[in-house]
Design an enzyme around this catalytic site. Structure first.
Site, PDB file in Angstrom:
ATOM      1  N   CYS A 153      -5.612  -3.538   2.380  1.00 11.31           N
ATOM      2  CA  CYS A 153      -5.076  -3.000   3.995  1.00 11.31           C
ATOM      3  C   CYS A 153      -6.591  -3.463   4.583  1.00 11.31           C
ATOM      4  O   CYS A 153      -7.174  -4.615   4.962  1.00 11.31           O
ATOM      5  CB  CYS A 153      -4.547  -2.612   4.407  1.00 11.31           C
ATOM      6  N   LYS A 178      -9.273   2.772  -2.569  1.00 11.34           N
ATOM      7  CA  LYS A 178      -9.498   1.489  -1.331  1.00 11.34           C
ATOM      8  C   LYS A 178     -10.629   1.567  -0.548  1.00 11.34           C
ATOM      9  O   LYS A 178     -11.029   3.510  -0.431  1.00 11.34           O
ATOM     10  CB  LYS A 178      -8.729   2.024  -0.363  1.00 11.34           C
ATOM     11  N   GLU A 213       0.310  -1.164   0.307  1.00  6.91           N
ATOM     12  CA  GLU A 213      -0.034   0.365   0.193  1.00  6.91           C
ATOM     13  C   GLU A 213       0.984   1.429  -0.076  1.00  6.91           C
ATOM     14  O   GLU A 213       1.706   1.524   0.537  1.00  6.91           O
ATOM     15  CB  GLU A 213      -0.763   0.046   1.189  1.00  6.91           C
TER      16      GLU A 213
END
Length: 295
Positions: A157, A124, A53
């Site tokens: 994540c 995300k 990330e």
């Protein structure tokens, strides 16, 4: 190994999880190091390479102004262009976490690239901690990237804490989920236990019958430690490679066979993790209205 089915070959794919240590604000050096690691993974036979990330920018921004200065447009920014060049030269697919700028908006994103160029971007959905100060929540849903290697999906994540994300990707027929991540210690995490994120990845792979390639970063940035432990999980939920170390740069490699992966959804003669859903009780697509694919 090659699986032979009705005259067709299904060769194993080699996937790579790259664990590295970006440094906030050192974009050119971060990208140069990531390209070296892509080249190393490709030289070892990888067809798909996943980077952490925010691999280009680093993670712990001091201000929105710094985050904005370090973000780039996708696919025309220099980081994406460098990764696209590496994907072309090495004949691999690359999934790389990037701080994306679109006009005055910032996104914690992942660029998806193949040997013929940029395939698309994932943004995300579930922001963690101070990310809320810098980024907008993702607005592209959970796209599927159809490639000659199979159907790829992406989560980043904290997205991995939400089973809905994995289930929606599975329902769209995704074979391999690529996870750029910056895992941090969880509250009350025992020092002698693996990271909670590795357990979640194994459970999600098993309950959806798909592979997950987790690429974490290492190091401590502006006081924030990261836990390493990158991992490649097979479609039956067991680790194929890793967890990696807590604090070193590593390339994890694992072989994946798409036919065997899709068969992993059949747990026995009676049970299939997707077929057995009680969609008479709940919406099979969780209210999204997306069409079900033909497998």
């Amino acid at each position: 190994m090659t699986v032979q089915v009705e005259g067709l070959d299904f060769p194993d794919l080699v996937v790579a999880s790259v664990q590295m240590e970006p440094h906030v604000g050192h974009t050119a050096a971060n990208v140069a190091r990531s390209v070296q690691l892509i080249e190393e993974a490709a030289a070892q036979g990888a067809s798909i390479v996943v980077l952490p990330e925010l691999a280009n920018s680093g993670y712990v921004f001091a201000s929105r102004a710094e985050a904005f200065a370090l973000a780039e447009p996708v696919p025309d920014g220099p980081s994406t262009q460098a990764w696209a060049d590496a994907a072309r030269r090495c004949n691999v697919h690359v999934v790389a976490g990037i701080a994306e700028r679109e006009d005055d908006r910032l996104y914690n994103a992942a660029a998806v690239l193949g040997p013929r160029g940029w395939l698309g971007t994932y943004r995300k959905l579930h922001l963690w901690g101070d990310e809320h100060l810098f980024f907008e929540p993702g607005n592209k849903g959970l796209p599927v990237f159809h490639t000659e290697l199979g159907r790829l999906g992406v989560v980043i994540c904290y997205d991995g804490w939400f089973p809905e994300a994995y289930r929606l990707l599975a329902m769209q027929g995704v074979d391999i989920v690529c996870m750029p991540t910056n895992w941090v210690p969880m509250p009350q995490q025992p020092a002698d236990r693996p990271a909670m994120a590795t357990t979640l990845a194994m459970a999600s792979a098993h309950s959806n019958g798909m592979n997950i390639v987790c690429a974490n970063r290492t190091g401590t940035e502006r006081g924030q430690p990261f836990v390493g432990q990158s991992l490649i999980v097979g479609a039956q939920g067991w680790p194929l490679a890793g967890p990696a170390s807590h604090d070193g740069e590593e390339i994890l490699l694992a072989r994946i066979n798409l036919k065997a992966s899709r068969q992993a959804r059949h747990l026995n003669a009676f049970n299939d993790v997707l077929r057995d859903r009680r969609d008479d009780i709940y919406d099979p697509m969780l209210g999204t209205g997306w069409p079900l694919p033909r497998h």
